[in-house]
Design a protein around this motif. Structure first.
Motif, PDB file in Angstrom:
ATOM      1  N   GLY A 252       0.832  -1.200   0.000  1.00 29.76           N
ATOM      2  CA  GLY A 252       0.000   0.000   0.000  1.00 29.76           C
ATOM      3  C   GLY A 252       0.862   1.243   0.000  1.00 29.76           C
ATOM      4  O   GLY A 252       2.079   1.177  -0.201  1.00 29.76           O
ATOM      5  N   ALA A 253       0.237   2.400   0.217  1.00 24.99           N
ATOM      6  CA  ALA A 253       0.954   3.679   0.217  1.00 24.99           C
ATOM      7  C   ALA A 253       1.848   3.802  -1.005  1.00 24.99           C
ATOM      8  O   ALA A 253       3.014   4.209  -0.929  1.00 24.99           O
ATOM      9  CB  ALA A 253       1.772   3.843   1.504  1.00 24.99           C
ATOM     10  N   ARG A 254       1.309   3.462  -2.156  1.00 21.15           N
ATOM     11  CA  ARG A 254       2.118   3.331  -3.368  1.00 21.15           C
ATOM     12  C   ARG A 254       2.588   4.666  -3.947  1.00 21.15           C
ATOM     13  O   ARG A 254       3.602   4.713  -4.640  1.00 21.15           O
ATOM     14  CB  ARG A 254       1.318   2.581  -4.438  1.00 21.15           C
TER      15      ARG A 254
ATOM     16  N   THR B 214      -5.882   1.914  14.377  1.00 20.01           N
ATOM     17  CA  THR B 214      -5.235   1.282  13.230  1.00 20.01           C
ATOM     18  C   THR B 214      -5.787  -0.119  12.984  1.00 20.01           C
ATOM     19  O   THR B 214      -5.927  -0.542  11.826  1.00 20.01           O
ATOM     20  CB  THR B 214      -3.709   1.229  13.427  1.00 20.01           C
ATOM     21  N   GLU B 215      -6.122  -0.827  14.046  1.00 20.48           N
ATOM     22  CA  GLU B 215      -6.710  -2.148  13.868  1.00 20.48           C
ATOM     23  C   GLU B 215      -8.158  -2.052  13.401  1.00 20.48           C
ATOM     24  O   GLU B 215      -8.632  -2.902  12.628  1.00 20.48           O
ATOM     25  CB  GLU B 215      -6.565  -2.958  15.148  1.00 20.48           C
ATOM     26  N   ALA B 216      -8.860  -1.015  13.824  1.00 15.84           N
ATOM     27  CA  ALA B 216     -10.217  -0.782  13.314  1.00 15.84           C
ATOM     28  C   ALA B 216     -10.179  -0.516  11.816  1.00 15.84           C
ATOM     29  O   ALA B 216     -11.068  -0.949  11.069  1.00 15.84           O
ATOM     30  CB  ALA B 216     -10.855   0.395  14.037  1.00 15.84           C
ATOM     31  N   ALA B 217      -9.154   0.196  11.365  1.00 11.49           N
ATOM     32  CA  ALA B 217      -9.022   0.468   9.931  1.00 11.49           C
ATOM     33  C   ALA B 217      -8.854  -0.826   9.146  1.00 11.49           C
ATOM     34  O   ALA B 217      -9.496  -1.023   8.104  1.00 11.49           O
ATOM     35  CB  ALA B 217      -7.832   1.400   9.685  1.00 11.49           C
ATOM     36  N   VAL B 218      -7.999  -1.725   9.630  1.00 11.15           N
ATOM     37  CA  VAL B 218      -7.788  -3.001   8.951  1.00 11.15           C
ATOM     38  C   VAL B 218      -9.067  -3.831   8.953  1.00 11.15           C
ATOM     39  O   VAL B 218      -9.490  -4.373   7.915  1.00 11.15           O
ATOM     40  CB  VAL B 218      -6.638  -3.785   9.616  1.00 11.15           C
ATOM     41  N   GLU B 219      -9.707  -3.929  10.103  1.00  9.99           N
ATOM     42  CA  GLU B 219     -10.900  -4.763  10.221  1.00  9.99           C
ATOM     43  C   GLU B 219     -12.054  -4.212   9.396  1.00  9.99           C
ATOM     44  O   GLU B 219     -12.781  -4.972   8.731  1.00  9.99           O
ATOM     45  CB  GLU B 219     -11.288  -4.880  11.702  1.00  9.99           C
ATOM     46  N   ASN B 220     -12.242  -2.898   9.411  1.00 10.76           N
ATOM     47  CA  ASN B 220     -13.320  -2.319   8.619  1.00 10.76           C
ATOM     48  C   ASN B 220     -13.050  -2.462   7.123  1.00 10.76           C
ATOM     49  O   ASN B 220     -13.970  -2.722   6.340  1.00 10.76           O
ATOM     50  CB  ASN B 220     -13.512  -0.838   8.968  1.00 10.76           C
TER      51      ASN B 220
ATOM     52  N   ARG C 146      -7.935  -0.552  -1.789  1.00  8.15           N
ATOM     53  CA  ARG C 146      -6.868   0.358  -1.371  1.00  8.15           C
ATOM     54  C   ARG C 146      -6.950   0.625   0.121  1.00  8.15           C
ATOM     55  O   ARG C 146      -5.909   0.736   0.792  1.00  8.15           O
ATOM     56  CB  ARG C 146      -6.955   1.672  -2.150  1.00  8.15           C
ATOM     57  N   TYR C 147      -8.164   0.746   0.656  1.00 10.06           N
ATOM     58  CA  TYR C 147      -8.297   0.931   2.102  1.00 10.06           C
ATOM     59  C   TYR C 147      -7.565  -0.189   2.840  1.00 10.06           C
ATOM     60  O   TYR C 147      -6.851   0.059   3.818  1.00 10.06           O
ATOM     61  CB  TYR C 147      -9.762   0.894   2.528  1.00 10.06           C
TER      62      TYR C 147
ATOM     63  N   ARG D 297      -3.191  -1.578   6.336  1.00  6.33           N
ATOM     64  CA  ARG D 297      -2.263  -2.564   6.894  1.00  6.33           C
ATOM     65  C   ARG D 297      -0.936  -1.936   7.301  1.00  6.33           C
ATOM     66  O   ARG D 297      -0.262  -2.410   8.223  1.00  6.33           O
ATOM     67  CB  ARG D 297      -2.026  -3.673   5.854  1.00  6.33           C
ATOM     68  N   LEU D 298      -0.561  -0.848   6.635  1.00  3.19           N
ATOM     69  CA  LEU D 298       0.665  -0.140   7.011  1.00  3.19           C
ATOM     70  C   LEU D 298       0.562   0.457   8.408  1.00  3.19           C
ATOM     71  O   LEU D 298       1.551   0.505   9.152  1.00  3.19           O
ATOM     72  CB  LEU D 298       0.954   0.969   5.993  1.00  3.19           C
ATOM     73  N   LEU D 299      -0.618   0.914   8.783  1.00  4.07           N
ATOM     74  CA  LEU D 299      -0.758   1.726   9.987  1.00  4.07           C
ATOM     75  C   LEU D 299      -0.521   0.955  11.281  1.00  4.07           C
ATOM     76  O   LEU D 299      -0.179   1.560  12.301  1.00  4.07           O
ATOM     77  CB  LEU D 299      -2.144   2.370  10.019  1.00  4.07           C
TER      78      LEU D 299
END
Length: 380
Positions: A201-203, A320-326, A347-348, A353-355
Motif C-alpha cells: 500500500g501507500a504506493r 489502526t486495527e479498526a481500519a484493517v478490520e473495517n 486500497r483501504y 495494513r501499514l498503519l
C-alpha cells in the motif's frame, strides 16, 4: 473533554471534507494505480494553511491544536491515506524545529514548511533500528565547526519530494542512552538513494532507504540539545496522526459499505436488509466511532498538557486495527467488486495494513499501554 467539536473545529472539518471529496477522492484510484505523488494536492493544502496547522501564526502556521490536527487528518485519510501521511510527516519535522530548534532555524524553515514549499522528511528508522530506535547505527562526529554523519535511514517518507531530512544519529556512547542521540537538518541532495521499495500500500508516497557517507553539515544544523534529540522527540504529539489516519480509513470503509449494501440487491432485496450484513455494518460503525473518540481524547489531553502515554497508545492500537478490520469487512461485503481496483475498498485494506506498523508496531504500543495502566490511575 465533552467530545463535541467547537464551531471553529466543525468549520475546519467541513472545509477539509469538501476539499477532500471534490479534489482528492475522485483522483485517488488513479494516483494509487500510477504511483503518482499528489504534488498539486499538497501544494493546495499548503496554500490553505493546513500544512502548518499546529505551527505558530508568527511562522505562517494556523496556531491550532492537536485536536484540529486529528480532525484534518481524518478527513484527508478518508479520501486518501497517503495525502494525510505526506502532510503529517512534514508537520512532524516542522514541529521538532519549532519546539527545539534555534530562532534562526525557525525563521529559515518554518514559514515555507507551513505552506509545503519546503518539505521535510524524517530520518529515524534503520534496518536494525525499527521498534527500538536506540539501536540505530548512524553516527555523527564533531570535526571542528561541523558534524560528519555516516549511516543509513529507511522508511523516509516524502524523501523523493523533500528538501531536508531531520536525521537522527548517535553522538555519544551507548552507555549514555537515551541521552546519546542528536538530530540534524540534512539537505536531501546529501543522501544516496539505495532502494525504493514496491509496497503493498501507500504506493504513491514512497519511503525509500537512503545512505549518508561522510556527509558534513555545519554545527548550526544541530536541532535541540546535543544528545537529547531522542528524549525531546517524546515530548511532541503530532504522532497521533497515525491513529487519526486509521479513523479516516475506518470511516471511509464504513460509509462506502453502508452505501453499497443499501443499493446492491440479491434475492429480490437489498443485501443491507439481511441481518448478517446489518450486524457487520453495525460493528464497523462501533469500531470507527470508538477509534474517533479514543483519538480525540488523546488529542485533547495533549492540548491540555496532560500525560498522554496511555491515551496515545490506546488510540493508536484501536484506530489502526479498526481500519484493517473495517477495510476487510468492506471488501467482503462488496464481494468481487471490492477486490477490483475500480473501487476504493481494496486500497483501504492495503493502506490500512501499514498503519499497524507505522509509528511503531502495535506490539510496542501494547507494552506502552500496559506500562501506563500499571503506573497510572483509571483515566477520567
Amino acid at each position: 473533554m465533552p467530545f463535541r467539536l467547537t464551531e471553529d473545529q466543525r468549520a475546519l472539518r467541513e472545509d477539509v471534507r469538501e476539499f477532500a471529496e471534490s479534489e482528492i477522492r475522485p483522483r485517488a484510484i488513479e494516483l494509487d494505480r500510477n504511483e503518482e505523488y499528489p504534488g498539486d494536492v499538497m501544494a493546495e493544502l499548503g496554500d490553505r494553511g493546513y500544512a502548518g496547522i499546529t505551527l505558530p501564526e508568527e511562522y505562517g502556521g494556523r496556531g491550532d491544536g492537536v485536536v484540529e490536527l486529528v480532525v484534518l487528518t481524518e478527513e484527508l485519510a478518508a479520501a486518501m491515506m497517503t495525502v494525510a501521511s505526506a502532510l503529517a510527516l512534514n508537520l512532524g519535522v516542522a514541529t521538532v524545529i519549532e519546539r527545539f530548534g534555534t530562532d534562526a532555524q525557525r525563521e529559515e524553515y518554518l514559514p515555507e514548511m507551513a505552506t509545503f514549499e519546503t518539505v521535510g522528511a524524517l530520518g529515524l528508522s534503520e534496518a536494525n533500528a525499527g521498534a527500538n530506535k536506540l539501536e540505530m547505527e548512524t553516527t555523527a562526529e564533531r570535526a571542528g565547526d561541523e558534524w560528519v554523519i555516516d549511516g543509513h535511514k529507511q522508511w523516509v517518507t516524502n524523501f523523493q519530494h523533500a528538501d531536508v531530512v531531520l536525521t537522527y544519529a548517535k553522538t555519544g556512547p551507548d552507555a549514555d542512552a537515551p541521552h546519546n542521540i542528536s538530530a540534524f537538518l540534512v539537505p536531501t541532495e546529501e543522501f544516496e538513494v539505495e532502494e525504493v521499495w514496491e509496497t503493498l500500500g501507500a504506493r504513491n508516497v514512497k519511503s525509500p532507504r537512503v545512505r549518508l557517507s561522510d556527509v558534513r553539515v555545519p554545527g548550526e544544523n544541530l536541532v535541540g540539545g546535543e544528545g537529547e534529540a531522542y528524549v525531546q522527540r517524546g515530548k511532541i504529539h503530532t504522532g497521533v496522526n497515525v491513529a487519526a489516519r486509521g479513523v479516516g480509513i475506518a470511516r471511509a470503509a464504513l460509509e462506502d459499505t453502508a452505501a453499497y449494501t443499501d443499493e446492491r440487491e440479491q434475492f429480490d432485496q437489498s443485501i443491507g436488509s439481511f441481518q448478517g450484513v446489518r450486524w457487520t455494518v453495525a460493528k464497523m460503525a462501533q469500531r470507527a466511532d470508538a477509534a474517533r473518540l479514543l483519538t480525540l481524547r488523546a488529542a485533547d489531553r495533549a492540548d491540555r498538557g496532560e500525560d498522554v502515554r496511555r491515551e496515545f497508545a490506546a488510540a493508536k492500537i484501536h484506530a489502526t486495527e479498526a481500519a484493517v478490520e473495517n477495510a476487510n469487512d468492506a471488501m467482503q461485503l462488496h464481494g468481487g467488486k471490492g477486490y477490483t481496483t475500480d473501487h476504493h475498498v481494496e486500497r483501504y485494506l492495503r493502506d490500512a495494513r501499514l498503519l499497524t506498523i507505522a509509528g511503531g508496531p502495535n506490539e510496542v504500543h501494547r507494552n506502552a499501554l500496559a506500562d501506563a495502566v500499571y503506573e497510572t490511575e483509571t483515566p477520567e
